[in-house]
Design an enzyme around this catalytic site. Structure first.
Site, PDB file in Angstrom:
ATOM      1  N   ARG A   1      61.124   2.625  87.394  1.00  0.00           N
ATOM      2  CA  ARG A   1      62.038   2.413  88.524  1.00  0.00           C
ATOM      3  C   ARG A   1      61.905   1.010  89.116  1.00  0.00           C
ATOM      4  NH1 ARG A   1      61.313   8.256  91.583  1.00  0.00           N
ATOM      5  NH2 ARG A   1      62.292   9.533  89.967  1.00  0.00           N
TER       6      ARG A   1
ATOM      7  N   ARG B   1      66.349   0.807  94.017  1.00  0.00           N
ATOM      8  CA  ARG B   1      66.666   0.620  95.426  1.00  0.00           C
ATOM      9  C   ARG B   1      65.685  -0.266  96.182  1.00  0.00           C
ATOM     10  NH1 ARG B   1      67.328   6.727  97.137  1.00  0.00           N
ATOM     11  NH2 ARG B   1      65.869   6.960  95.394  1.00  0.00           N
TER      12      ARG B   1
ATOM     13  N   ARG C   1      75.220  -2.395  93.478  1.00  0.00           N
ATOM     14  CA  ARG C   1      75.678  -1.011  93.426  1.00  0.00           C
ATOM     15  C   ARG C   1      76.613  -0.638  94.564  1.00  0.00           C
ATOM     16  NH1 ARG C   1      72.873   3.450  92.160  1.00  0.00           N
ATOM     17  NH2 ARG C   1      74.695   4.393  93.117  1.00  0.00           N
TER      18      ARG C   1
ATOM     19  N   ASP D   1      69.987   6.888  83.279  1.00  0.00           N
ATOM     20  CA  ASP D   1      69.536   8.126  83.904  1.00  0.00           C
ATOM     21  C   ASP D   1      69.409   9.161  82.802  1.00  0.00           C
ATOM     22  OD1 ASP D   1      69.307   9.583  86.772  1.00  0.00           O
ATOM     23  OD2 ASP D   1      70.216  10.953  85.323  1.00  0.00           O
TER      24      ASP D   1
ATOM     25  N   TYR E   1      67.857  21.016  84.403  1.00  0.00           N
ATOM     26  CA  TYR E   1      69.034  20.646  85.185  1.00  0.00           C
ATOM     27  C   TYR E   1      70.242  21.502  84.796  1.00  0.00           C
ATOM     28  CZ  TYR E   1      66.874  16.519  87.294  1.00  0.00           C
ATOM     29  OH  TYR E   1      66.086  15.672  88.021  1.00  0.00           O
TER      30      TYR E   1
END
Length: 353
Positions: free
Chosen positions: A31, A35, A44, A80, A155
């Site tokens: 990561r 962010r 983004r 992702d 998921y």
């Protein structure tokens, strides 16, 4: 699988991953593109996560941002784990604050039968990889990225993120034929997406199993391991392979038998202890990890102490033959509120080892 990929054996990460002595301690962070970076947030603005993953120029820029800023030894493909599902035609979106959410949960044999399988190159991702490789220097590796079948299955079965994975485990045990049919389809999709990345020229790959740590070792061996091993086998001898899961300290032994040269370790298990668990199951492997991401909030002195401790643990494992190398990383990913200057300083400290 064949591709006109770069030959970069002297890149520190590739040297370490293949058992050679790197020119400096290689480091990259999961990561690292995300962010915590203001340039990421700007890039983004107004663009959904999955939309960004399918825009070649944007995914390339985001992938390279931490390499430019932090001088890490590898870029990790901005993606992702659900990207291959989306590319196959599965109704999935990433909901801010929640994560991947399915349009419909997969719970029955009919659902599995109707689940699409990726059967084509994901050209937007391949194009983005080409742009990335034009920017990276020979000392900087590009790590491809795919999610492991168990995490994707969870998921799909749960319909989104789950705190306990009850529906997933219930299907696994109560309907094993449906479970294995689902894992078969997911595995085929992941392999096809990995092939896109390999053919486009990635230098290394990581198989990431977010939720495997919720399983017992017995369940992992029986219901998950064969499919992860199959994915890793498709690139055996082609590129170095990294295998990582969260809270998988009790699964390090069986996970290490899946075939990867590099085993990622989260921050909960000291590297020298992790090395022994891995060695006893499959021989010496290269270790990856394992600084607690929270230590990036604790100030330079604490970071330096923790980095030194991890370096000593890895060195001890290499000295006694239970590990064959070390790639520095966090024990999971960079947290969103992390000061980017702390990441840069951590990289500098690691390179000074």
């Amino acid at each position: 699988m064949t591709s006109p990929r770069r030959t970069i054996p002297d890149a520190p990460l590739i040297a370490a991953a293949t058992g050679s002595v790197p020119s400096r301690q290689p480091v990259w962070f999961m990561r690292q593109a995300g962010r915590s970076l203001p340039e990421y947030r700007k890039a983004r603005e107004g663009i959904g996560m999955l939309d960004a993953c399918f825009r070649p120029d944007l995914l390339a820029d985001i992938t390279c941002q931490p390499v430019r800023r932090h001088d890490v030894d590898a870029a990790i493909l901005f993606s992702d784990i659900v990207v291959p599902l989306k590319a196959a035609g599965v109704d999935v979106d990433i909901v801010p604050g929640r994560g991947p959410v399915m349009g419909k949960a997969v719970t029955t044999k009919s659902d599995v039968d109707n689940l699409p399988v990726l059967d084509h190159e994901v050209s937007h991702v391949a194009e983005g990889i080409g742009i990335i490789l034009e920017e990276l220097q020979p000392a900087q590796a590009l790590i491809g990225f795919v999610g492991a079948p168990f995490t994707l299955a969870s998921y799909l079965v749960e319909g989104g993120p789950s705190k306990n994975h009850c529906a997933t485990k219930a299907l696994m045990h109560a309907e094993p034929e449906i479970w294995h049919a689902l894992m078969r389809k997911i595995t085929d999709t992941v392999i096809r997406f990995l092939r896109t990345q390999v053919d486009a020229g990635i230098d290394c790959m990581q198989l990431f199993d977010s939720w495997a740590g919720y399983l017992t070792a017995a369940d992992y061996r029986r219901h998950v391991l064969p499919y992860s091993a199959e994915i890793l086998a498709t690139v055996d001898g082609v590129i170095p392979r990294i295998h990582f899961g969260v809270t998988t300290g009790e699964l390090l032994a069986p996970m290490s038998t899946a075939g990867a040269e590099v085993m990622g370790v989260d921050w909960r298990v000291p590297l020298d202890q992790a090395a022994r668990r891995i060695f006893d199951a499959s021989g010496a492997k290269v270790l990856q990890g394992n600084l607690d991401p929270a230590m990036l909030f604790a100030g330079e002195q604490v970071m330096e102490e923790e980095i030194g401790r991890i370096h000593r643990e890895a060195a001890s494992a290499m000295a006694n033959g239970t590990a064959s190398g070390h790639i520095f990383n966090l024990g999971h990913g960079v947290l969103p509120d992390t000061d980017p200057d702390a990441v840069t300083r951590a990289v500098e400290l690691i390179h000074e080892l």
